[in-house]
Motif scaffolding. Structure first.
Motif, mmCIF file in Angstrom:
data_model
loop_
_atom_site.group_PDB
_atom_site.id
_atom_site.type_symbol
_atom_site.label_atom_id
_atom_site.label_comp_id
_atom_site.label_asym_id
_atom_site.label_seq_id
_atom_site.Cartn_x
_atom_site.Cartn_y
_atom_site.Cartn_z
ATOM 1 N N ASP A 1 0.867 -1.182 0.000
ATOM 2 C CA ASP A 1 0.000 0.000 0.000
ATOM 3 C C ASP A 1 0.906 1.234 0.000
ATOM 4 O O ASP A 1 0.878 2.070 0.905
ATOM 5 N N SER A 2 1.701 1.304 -1.052
ATOM 6 C CA SER A 2 2.793 2.269 -1.104
ATOM 7 C C SER A 2 2.354 3.699 -0.825
ATOM 8 O O SER A 2 3.069 4.453 -0.188
ATOM 9 N N TRP A 3 1.184 4.108 -1.309
ATOM 10 C CA TRP A 3 0.847 5.540 -1.264
ATOM 11 C C TRP A 3 -0.213 5.906 -0.221
ATOM 12 O O TRP A 3 -0.640 7.048 -0.127
ATOM 13 N N VAL A 4 -0.641 4.958 0.605
ATOM 14 C CA VAL A 4 -1.736 5.228 1.544
ATOM 15 C C VAL A 4 -1.312 6.149 2.692
ATOM 16 O O VAL A 4 -2.152 6.740 3.381
ATOM 17 N N GLY A 5 0.002 6.316 2.865
ATOM 18 C CA GLY A 5 0.512 7.221 3.899
ATOM 19 C C GLY A 5 0.096 8.663 3.677
ATOM 20 O O GLY A 5 0.260 9.509 4.560
ATOM 21 N N SER A 6 -0.481 8.957 2.526
ATOM 22 C CA SER A 6 -0.957 10.317 2.252
ATOM 23 C C SER A 6 -2.269 10.610 2.984
ATOM 24 O O SER A 6 -2.768 11.739 2.923
ATOM 25 N N LEU A 7 -2.841 9.619 3.649
ATOM 26 C CA LEU A 7 -4.112 9.829 4.357
ATOM 27 C C LEU A 7 -3.901 10.009 5.861
ATOM 28 O O LEU A 7 -2.942 9.492 6.429
ATOM 29 N N SER A 8 -4.834 10.707 6.494
ATOM 30 C CA SER A 8 -4.812 10.857 7.955
ATOM 31 C C SER A 8 -5.284 9.558 8.614
ATOM 32 O O SER A 8 -5.899 8.709 7.956
ATOM 33 N N VAL A 9 -5.034 9.449 9.912
ATOM 34 C CA VAL A 9 -5.481 8.262 10.651
ATOM 35 C C VAL A 9 -7.000 8.127 10.545
ATOM 36 O O VAL A 9 -7.534 7.041 10.293
ATOM 37 N N SER A 10 -7.696 9.238 10.694
ATOM 38 C CA SER A 10 -9.158 9.132 10.721
ATOM 39 C C SER A 10 -9.715 8.761 9.338
ATOM 40 O O SER A 10 -10.652 7.976 9.234
ATOM 41 N N ASP A 11 -9.129 9.309 8.277
ATOM 42 C CA ASP A 11 -9.598 8.924 6.939
ATOM 43 C C ASP A 11 -9.239 7.479 6.612
ATOM 44 O O ASP A 11 -10.000 6.773 5.941
ATOM 45 N N TYR A 12 -8.087 7.030 7.091
ATOM 46 C CA TYR A 12 -7.720 5.621 6.881
ATOM 47 C C TYR A 12 -8.769 4.713 7.518
ATOM 48 O O TYR A 12 -9.234 3.745 6.916
ATOM 49 N N ASN B 1 5.782 6.051 4.383
ATOM 50 C CA ASN B 1 5.252 7.156 5.192
ATOM 51 C C ASN B 1 3.999 6.772 5.983
ATOM 52 O O ASN B 1 3.027 7.534 6.057
ATOM 53 N N CYS B 2 4.011 5.608 6.572
ATOM 54 C CA CYS B 2 2.818 5.084 7.244
ATOM 55 C C CYS B 2 2.970 4.976 8.761
ATOM 56 O O CYS B 2 2.187 4.259 9.399
ATOM 57 N N ASN B 3 3.944 5.665 9.341
ATOM 58 C CA ASN B 3 4.161 5.461 10.779
ATOM 59 C C ASN B 3 2.945 5.818 11.624
ATOM 60 O O ASN B 3 2.748 5.253 12.697
ATOM 61 N N LEU C 1 8.382 -1.491 7.530
ATOM 62 C CA LEU C 1 8.578 -0.073 7.902
ATOM 63 C C LEU C 1 9.392 0.618 6.817
ATOM 64 O O LEU C 1 10.332 0.028 6.282
ATOM 65 N N ASP C 2 9.069 1.863 6.518
ATOM 66 C CA ASP C 2 9.976 2.611 5.653
ATOM 67 C C ASP C 2 11.109 3.161 6.528
ATOM 68 O O ASP C 2 11.159 2.917 7.732
ATOM 69 N N TRP C 3 12.048 3.888 5.917
ATOM 70 C CA TRP C 3 13.268 4.283 6.642
ATOM 71 C C TRP C 3 13.016 5.339 7.713
ATOM 72 O O TRP C 3 13.873 5.587 8.552
ATOM 73 N N ARG C 4 11.821 5.942 7.710
ATOM 74 C CA ARG C 4 11.540 6.961 8.723
ATOM 75 C C ARG C 4 11.282 6.330 10.087
ATOM 76 O O ARG C 4 11.429 6.976 11.111
ATOM 77 N N GLY C 5 10.878 5.063 10.064
ATOM 78 C CA GLY C 5 10.430 4.397 11.293
ATOM 79 C C GLY C 5 11.568 3.851 12.128
ATOM 80 O O GLY C 5 12.720 3.804 11.700
#
Ligand code: CP3
Length: 341
Positions: A204-215, A243-245, A261-265
């Motif tokens: 789900d590569s691009w889902v990190g563009s959403l807020s927790v509540s919208d997810y 970007n899903c942290n 995890l991506d590298w930010r995590g």
């Protein structure tokens, strides 16, 4: 006889593996001279459609990098062939769709996957790989949001404005599309498992563009639906996004038993948040593939220190880029393996 290497599968049981399992997202690709050579004669989709070439492309990096898992060579767009959605994969751009999904009329032409006759090459490649591999094969699919973003935008996007507009403004269209994608991808993963894959990963590569509540509102129910299709399979089920942290807890609750995890995590924080039962995968920044070795080594040491337990698989935080070198990747794999005791 060469023994089957199950260190990847052990990471889901919490047992100490023979060695720390390593594989790389996009481990087959343009960074390999052999892949570039094959691409002179075959398009990406042609490779996917030819089971023997597909199997060879899948096998190559496993040997070159001494990886502990193989990932079927394919693309997240391939199962859309069975859903009657036309696409092209353009070099340097990515998936492009001539007629983006926009209206209720478009819904009529999007078919839920019920059989696999247009994508039987996937099953055939999987069966070949099952008989030739000595490491587990990971089957994969794109998650509903990431697929919907290509189908609605018509191609890659920065902000996903059209996708989000449909999500907010056209609940019937959104729900119908997401449901069809979720059920279809669940069946598609089952098809790969039934043909010999030992594990699956959902991108789900691009889902990190959403807020927790919208997810929670717009994505979570469909991820649950997708994982429900896989309920009877006791196999590694990894969910990965960039970007899903902020979404990790919901990603786990939707049904995954592994999280990429991506590298930010950070593995310590993820472990604390997600508990002891889940397997964590990642997360070297792919940009580091271009750094000097002593820098890479330090960052691997940090990751291995953060990981804390055996429910761990070493990987990058996203895919290998074309500029990377086989030598550096092999050195990384050897180095992680050398730290196994
Ligand atoms: O990891 C592997 O070795 C398996 C192969 C694989 C490919 N695509 C082959 C491919 C996997 C797992 C994918 C998944 C995929 N495809 C994702 C999710 C993973 C991620 O990277 O976030 C996404 C978003 C796609 C869509 C897609 N296909 C993109 C963004 C691109 C890159 C465009 C480009 O040219 O840079 C593609 C093309 C693609 N899929 C390539 C490969 C090896 C590029 C090489 C080529 O064109 O031959």
């Amino acid at each position: 006889m060469i023994e089957f290497n199950s260190s990847f599968l052990e990471a889901f049981k919490g047992n100490k593996p023979n060695r720390i399992p390593v594989w790389f997202m996009r481990q087959a690709g343009r960074y390999q001279p052999e892949y570039r050579e094959i691409r002179k004669s075959y398009s990406l989709v042609e490779i996917c459609k030819n089971p023997r070439i597909c199997a060879d492309v899948t096998l190559l990096p496993v040997k070159q990098l001494d990886a502990d898992a193989a990932i079927l060579f394919s693309d997240i767009m391939i199962p859309l062939i069975q859903m009657n959605i036309d696409f092209e994969i353009k070099e340097g751009i990515g998936p492009v769709i001539a007629n983006p999904f926009a209206t209720t009329n478009d819904l009529d032409s999007v078919h839920e996957i019920e059989s696999f006759e247009k994508i039987e090459f996937v099953g055939e490649a999987t069966r070949i790989l099952k008989s030739e591999l000595t490491v587990p094969l990971i089957g994969f699919c794109g998650a509903p949001f990431t697929l919907a973003s290509y189908i609605i935008e018509g191609g890659p996007s920065k902000n996903y404005y059209k996708t989000k507009a449909m999500m907010y403004n056209q609940p019937f269209l959104w729900e119908s599309l997401m449901k069809r994608l979720a059920i279809s991808m669940g069946r598609y993963l089952r098809y790969q498992l039934e043909n010999g894959a030992s594990a699956i990963q959902i991108f789900d590569s691009w889902v990190g563009s959403l807020s927790v509540s919208d997810y929670k509102t717009y994505i979570y129910p469909y991820m649950q639906l997708l994982f429900e299709e896989l309920q009877s399979f006791d196999v590694p089920k990894i969910l990965f996004g960039v970007n899903c942290n902020h979404l990790l807890r919901l990603q786990k609750e939707s049904g995954a038993n592994g999280i990429g995890l991506d590298w930010r995590g950070n593995f310590k924080e993820a472990r604390q948040l997600l508990g002891l039962e889940i397997t964590l995968q990642g997360n070297l920044d792919p940009a580091l593939l271009l750094a000097d070795w002593h820098i890479i080594e330090k960052q691997i040491d940090r990751i291995l220190e953060e990981k804390q337990d055996h429910r761990f698989i070493f990987n990058l935080g996203h895919g290998i880029m074309p500029q990377a070198s086989i030598d550096t990747l092999r050195k990384i794999s050897d180095y992680v393996h050398s730290k196994s005791n």
